[in-house]
Scaffold this motif. Sequence first.
Motif, short mmCIF file in Angstrom:
data_model
loop_
_atom_site.label_atom_id
_atom_site.label_comp_id
_atom_site.label_asym_id
_atom_site.label_seq_id
_atom_site.Cartn_x
_atom_site.Cartn_y
_atom_site.Cartn_z
N VAL A 54 36.73 33.51 28.87
CA VAL A 54 36.82 34.92 28.49
C VAL A 54 35.57 35.65 28.98
N ALA A 55 34.42 35.04 28.83
CA ALA A 55 33.18 35.66 29.32
C ALA A 55 33.26 35.87 30.83
N TYR A 56 33.83 34.90 31.54
CA TYR A 56 33.98 35.04 32.99
C TYR A 56 34.88 36.22 33.33
N VAL A 57 36.00 36.34 32.65
CA VAL A 57 36.93 37.45 32.90
C VAL A 57 36.27 38.78 32.60
N LEU A 58 35.48 38.83 31.56
CA LEU A 58 34.82 40.07 31.16
C LEU A 58 33.55 40.34 31.96
N GLY A 59 33.14 39.38 32.78
CA GLY A 59 31.91 39.55 33.55
C GLY A 59 30.66 39.49 32.69
N ASP A 60 30.71 38.73 31.62
CA ASP A 60 29.60 38.62 30.68
C ASP A 60 28.69 37.45 31.08
N ALA A 61 27.76 37.72 31.99
CA ALA A 61 26.87 36.69 32.52
C ALA A 61 25.97 36.11 31.43
N GLU A 62 25.62 36.91 30.45
CA GLU A 62 24.74 36.44 29.36
C GLU A 62 25.42 35.33 28.55
N VAL A 63 26.67 35.54 28.19
CA VAL A 63 27.40 34.53 27.42
C VAL A 63 27.64 33.29 28.28
N LEU A 64 27.98 33.49 29.56
CA LEU A 64 28.15 32.34 30.45
C LEU A 64 26.88 31.50 30.50
N ALA A 65 25.75 32.14 30.67
CA ALA A 65 24.48 31.42 30.75
C ALA A 65 24.18 30.71 29.43
N GLU A 66 24.48 31.35 28.32
CA GLU A 66 24.26 30.74 27.02
C GLU A 66 25.03 29.44 26.86
N PHE A 67 26.21 29.38 27.47
CA PHE A 67 27.05 28.18 27.41
C PHE A 67 26.84 27.27 28.62
N ASP A 68 25.80 27.58 29.41
CA ASP A 68 25.46 26.80 30.60
C ASP A 68 26.66 26.72 31.56
N GLU A 69 27.31 27.85 31.74
CA GLU A 69 28.48 27.95 32.62
C GLU A 69 28.19 28.97 33.71
N ASN A 70 28.98 28.90 34.77
CA ASN A 70 28.92 29.88 35.85
C ASN A 70 30.31 29.97 36.47
N GLU A 71 30.44 30.83 37.45
CA GLU A 71 31.76 31.02 38.08
C GLU A 71 32.34 29.70 38.56
N GLY A 72 31.54 28.90 39.21
CA GLY A 72 32.03 27.64 39.77
C GLY A 72 32.55 26.68 38.72
N THR A 73 31.84 26.55 37.60
CA THR A 73 32.29 25.60 36.58
C THR A 73 33.57 26.08 35.91
N VAL A 74 33.64 27.38 35.66
CA VAL A 74 34.85 27.93 35.02
C VAL A 74 36.05 27.79 35.95
N LEU A 75 35.90 28.19 37.20
CA LEU A 75 37.02 28.12 38.14
C LEU A 75 37.46 26.69 38.40
N SER A 76 36.52 25.79 38.57
CA SER A 76 36.86 24.38 38.83
C SER A 76 37.68 23.79 37.69
N ARG A 77 37.26 24.07 36.49
CA ARG A 77 37.96 23.52 35.33
C ARG A 77 39.34 24.17 35.17
N TYR A 78 39.43 25.46 35.39
CA TYR A 78 40.68 26.18 35.16
C TYR A 78 41.71 25.91 36.25
N ALA A 101 42.15 34.18 43.06
CA ALA A 101 43.19 35.21 43.17
C ALA A 101 43.92 35.39 41.84
N TRP A 102 44.16 34.28 41.14
CA TRP A 102 44.82 34.37 39.84
C TRP A 102 43.95 35.15 38.86
N PHE A 103 42.66 34.84 38.83
CA PHE A 103 41.75 35.57 37.95
C PHE A 103 41.66 37.03 38.33
N ASP A 104 41.78 37.36 39.60
CA ASP A 104 41.79 38.76 40.02
C ASP A 104 42.97 39.50 39.39
#
Length: 115
Positions: A54-78, A101-104
Amino acid sequence: MSDAKKITWGKPRHPTDADRDALREDLLTRARAVRADGWADYRTEWSAGQVAVVAYVLGDAEVLAEFDENEGTVLSRYAADLFGFVGGRKDNEKGLVNTQAWFDTVRKALGNPAS
């Protein structure tokens, strides 16, 4: 030769368009809830993975960093959730273009076209 029975993991799951539509609707519902109410109630209610996506979709870099996540980890898992194990692995090898593309499409439906 051994008499041991061969392990079978069952038939691989191949998500359908309906499965992806259900994932999209769930993600949109969660993202809209965070937009309306903020993160406070959801950070402990949802799993870390749900918060990260959800943080990735919303572009919330702060929450992603707090959970030690980034675009690559979210996309790879999803990718596997969207296209199954084999399809997700193939998309990973191609640079996750189908997953991106799906996330877009999710961001567009949310009214957040920027990544």
